[in-house]
Write a protein that holds these residues in place. Structure first.
Motif, PDB file in Angstrom:
ATOM      1  N   UNK A   1      60.980 115.780  25.837  1.00  0.00           N
ATOM      2  CA  UNK A   1      60.714 116.588  27.040  1.00  0.00           C
ATOM      3  C   UNK A   1      60.060 115.721  28.099  1.00  0.00           C
ATOM      4  N   UNK A   2      60.594 115.777  29.323  1.00  0.00           N
ATOM      5  CA  UNK A   2      59.989 115.053  30.441  1.00  0.00           C
ATOM      6  C   UNK A   2      59.595 116.048  31.522  1.00  0.00           C
ATOM      7  N   UNK A   3      58.383 115.844  32.062  1.00  0.00           N
ATOM      8  CA  UNK A   3      57.870 116.741  33.094  1.00  0.00           C
ATOM      9  C   UNK A   3      58.028 116.087  34.458  1.00  0.00           C
ATOM     10  N   UNK A   4      58.640 116.827  35.385  1.00  0.00           N
ATOM     11  CA  UNK A   4      58.798 116.370  36.760  1.00  0.00           C
ATOM     12  C   UNK A   4      57.878 117.196  37.640  1.00  0.00           C
ATOM     13  N   UNK A   5      56.846 116.550  38.174  1.00  0.00           N
ATOM     14  CA  UNK A   5      55.932 117.238  39.087  1.00  0.00           C
ATOM     15  C   UNK A   5      56.509 117.224  40.494  1.00  0.00           C
ATOM     16  N   UNK A   6      56.571 118.390  41.101  1.00  0.00           N
ATOM     17  CA  UNK A   6      57.171 118.540  42.427  1.00  0.00           C
ATOM     18  C   UNK A   6      56.108 119.017  43.409  1.00  0.00           C
ATOM     19  N   UNK A   7      55.756 118.167  44.359  1.00  0.00           N
ATOM     20  CA  UNK A   7      54.798 118.545  45.386  1.00  0.00           C
ATOM     21  C   UNK A   7      55.422 119.486  46.397  1.00  0.00           C
ATOM     22  N   UNK A   8      54.766 120.621  46.608  1.00  0.00           N
ATOM     23  CA  UNK A   8      55.288 121.645  47.520  1.00  0.00           C
ATOM     24  C   UNK A   8      54.237 121.993  48.555  1.00  0.00           C
ATOM     25  N   UNK A   9      54.559 121.797  49.822  1.00  0.00           N
ATOM     26  CA  UNK A   9      53.706 122.249  50.917  1.00  0.00           C
ATOM     27  C   UNK A   9      53.992 123.729  51.140  1.00  0.00           C
ATOM     28  N   UNK A  10      52.994 124.577  50.949  1.00  0.00           N
ATOM     29  CA  UNK A  10      53.177 126.016  51.114  1.00  0.00           C
ATOM     30  C   UNK A  10      52.402 126.467  52.348  1.00  0.00           C
ATOM     31  N   UNK A  11      53.123 126.686  53.429  1.00  0.00           N
ATOM     32  CA  UNK A  11      52.525 127.028  54.720  1.00  0.00           C
ATOM     33  C   UNK A  11      52.649 128.524  54.972  1.00  0.00           C
ATOM     34  N   UNK A  12      51.518 129.174  55.221  1.00  0.00           N
ATOM     35  CA  UNK A  12      51.541 130.595  55.542  1.00  0.00           C
ATOM     36  C   UNK A  12      51.339 131.512  54.345  1.00  0.00           C
ATOM     37  N   UNK A  13      50.798 130.971  53.249  1.00  0.00           N
ATOM     38  CA  UNK A  13      50.663 131.794  52.050  1.00  0.00           C
ATOM     39  C   UNK A  13      49.390 132.638  52.041  1.00  0.00           C
ATOM     40  N   UNK A  14      48.610 132.628  53.114  1.00  0.00           N
ATOM     41  CA  UNK A  14      47.457 133.525  53.189  1.00  0.00           C
ATOM     42  C   UNK A  14      47.869 134.914  53.661  1.00  0.00           C
ATOM     43  N   UNK A  15      49.116 135.073  54.119  1.00  0.00           N
ATOM     44  CA  UNK A  15      49.618 136.390  54.488  1.00  0.00           C
ATOM     45  C   UNK A  15      50.010 137.189  53.261  1.00  0.00           C
ATOM     46  N   UNK A  16      50.241 138.478  53.456  1.00  0.00           N
ATOM     47  CA  UNK A  16      50.518 139.399  52.346  1.00  0.00           C
ATOM     48  C   UNK A  16      51.698 138.951  51.489  1.00  0.00           C
ATOM     49  N   UNK A  17      52.835 138.691  52.119  1.00  0.00           N
ATOM     50  CA  UNK A  17      54.026 138.301  51.365  1.00  0.00           C
ATOM     51  C   UNK A  17      53.867 136.919  50.746  1.00  0.00           C
ATOM     52  N   UNK A  18      53.310 135.996  51.507  1.00  0.00           N
ATOM     53  CA  UNK A  18      53.125 134.643  51.005  1.00  0.00           C
ATOM     54  C   UNK A  18      52.192 134.597  49.814  1.00  0.00           C
ATOM     55  N   UNK A  19      51.093 135.350  49.879  1.00  0.00           N
ATOM     56  CA  UNK A  19      50.130 135.369  48.776  1.00  0.00           C
ATOM     57  C   UNK A  19      50.712 136.027  47.533  1.00  0.00           C
ATOM     58  N   UNK A  20      51.206 137.244  47.689  1.00  0.00           N
ATOM     59  CA  UNK A  20      51.599 138.033  46.518  1.00  0.00           C
ATOM     60  C   UNK A  20      52.901 137.561  45.889  1.00  0.00           C
ATOM     61  N   UNK A  21      53.946 137.450  46.704  1.00  0.00           N
ATOM     62  CA  UNK A  21      55.259 137.167  46.133  1.00  0.00           C
ATOM     63  C   UNK A  21      55.502 135.678  45.884  1.00  0.00           C
TER      64      UNK A  21
END
Length: 397
Positions: A1-21
């Motif tokens: 098993x090999x793990x690939x770490x993927x860096x993701x910039x998540x912009x706007x996740x303090x809003x309702x949809x961004x936070x919850x979903x």
């Protein structure tokens, strides 16, 4: 098993949809399950960095969900080579500028819809991503709802015979904010801030109709601002400048007629907040967010119009519930997993920025139809034509 770490910039996740979903029910859930396990033994592990304008909100959200990275500096995040995906869940008016920056930085793009405030800008983003060679995707979450998946199974099996018509009812009462707090943010009702139910919901209806029943070929729409005054988050009265309801008819490939009502000023008297009824020569079905019931041709009752007597048929009892034969995960999470596989393993992911532009196109044409009080044709949309005076080769049609 090999793990690939993927860096993701998540912009706007303090809003309702961004936070919850997107954060809690998608990325955090994927991390807690040990990543995305792939058939070749690879495990994809998302490594998010939360980005926004409010330092306190970001810090609190990151701490609560065991996320080590957060920042108020988007440019620094884009310059970090570890971050290969840029995700945007900001309000629509802020989205395009940030996506342009991310494309220029060579990041793969995943974003909420609408992708921009108008078709020209949405198509520009799709073209820029294509030219830059970055992978891209748009959230089309309703395709992964249990009720819609059951409906798709019926379509694919030929259950309906020839599909004749589709009736869609969406909406609920959004409180005005005076005596009871509104359950949607106030910008939804200000046109200048990118609000309006047409730009919000027609982006959904486009991909649902295209993927289930056939390409949308024409639209007739009338909108309305039923609630003229609302109260915002600071308890200030404001004038609603965007429509809170839209009543549309779509014509699809094969002559299928769709009637779609969308409203934030309707009280619900149906099984779910969204119901889709499909009528065909061999049978009909009604799907909600999770359930779907059917009525085959041989089980269809035979009513006779007679208003002088009580109706002898209990119509609601004449439908049969489809069984839940599969285990359905959160639709946003499912699409995130597919997108991560697309990035790491190059697996197919058809819901790209061009598909997102189609949603914006339908919104624009719906607004045009309302303004001009007429039917409007929906032309084929392709990546290509001219961008800043330069000819661009079509990627797909």
């Amino acid at each position: 098993m090999s793990i690939v770490n993927v860096g993701i910039i998540m912009n706007g996740v303090t809003g309702r949809m961004g936070t919850n979903q997107h954060l809690i029910r998608s990325i955090v859930a994927i991390r807690e399950q040990g990543g995305v396990a792939c058939k070749n033994g690879v495990v994809i592990m998302p490594d998010p960095i939360l980005v926004g304008r409010n330092e306190e909100k970001l810090k609190s959200l990151a701490s609560k969900h065991n996320i080590a990275r957060w920042s108020t500096n988007l440019d620094e995040c884009l310059s970090d080579e570890h971050n290969i995906i840029y995700f945007d869940a900001q309000t629509t008016v802020r989205r395009a500028e940030a996506i342009r920056k991310a494309i220029k930085a060579g990041k793969h793009i995943y974003c909420e819809k609408p992708t921009a405030v108008g078709l020209e800008e949405s198509l520009e983003l799709a073209t820029l991503a294509y030219k830059a060679g970055v992978k891209n995707g748009v959230v089309q979450d309703k395709l992964f709802l249990p009720g819609i998946l059951k409906l798709k199974r019926l379509v694919d099996s030929g259950f309906f015979g020839k599909i004749l018509a589709v009736r869609m009812e969406f909406g609920y009462w959004v409180f005005e904010g005076d005596w009871q707090q509104a359950q949607r943010p106030s910008w939804n009702y200000r046109k200048e801030d990118g609000g309006g139910i047409i730009s919000d919901m027609f982006a959904h209806w486009r991909y649902v109709l295209d993927n289930l029943f056939g390409n949308v070929r024409a639209v007739s729409c009338i909108g309305a601002t039923h609630i003229q005054k609302r109260v915002d988050e600071e308890d200030e009265i404001y004038t609603a400048t965007a429509e809170d309801a839209a009543y549309a008819t779509f014509e699809l490939d094969g002559g299928i007629i769709v009637q779609a009502n969308s409203s934030w000023a309707v009280r619900v008297n149906r099984d779910d907040l969204l119901t889709i009824q499909v009528d065909g020569t061999e049978g009909s079905a009604v799907a909600g967010l999770r359930d779907c019931k059917t009525q085959h041709r041989v089980n269809t009752p035979k009513p006779v119009w007679n208003p002088d007597i009580a109706n002898p048929i209990s119509f609601l009892d004449q439908w049969q519930e489809m069984p839940t034969n599969d285990v359905y995960d959160n639709g946003f999470k499912v699409q995130w997993e597919l997108f991560l596989k697309h990035i790491v393993l190059d697996e197919e992911f058809p819901w790209d920025l061009l598909e997102g532009a189609k949603g914006t196109q339908l919104s624009d044409l719906g607004l045009e139809s309302w303004k001009e009080r007429r039917w409007v044709d929906v032309p084929e949309l392709t990546i290509g034509g001219t961008l800043n005076g330069e000819k661009v080769k079509a990627a797909k049609s």
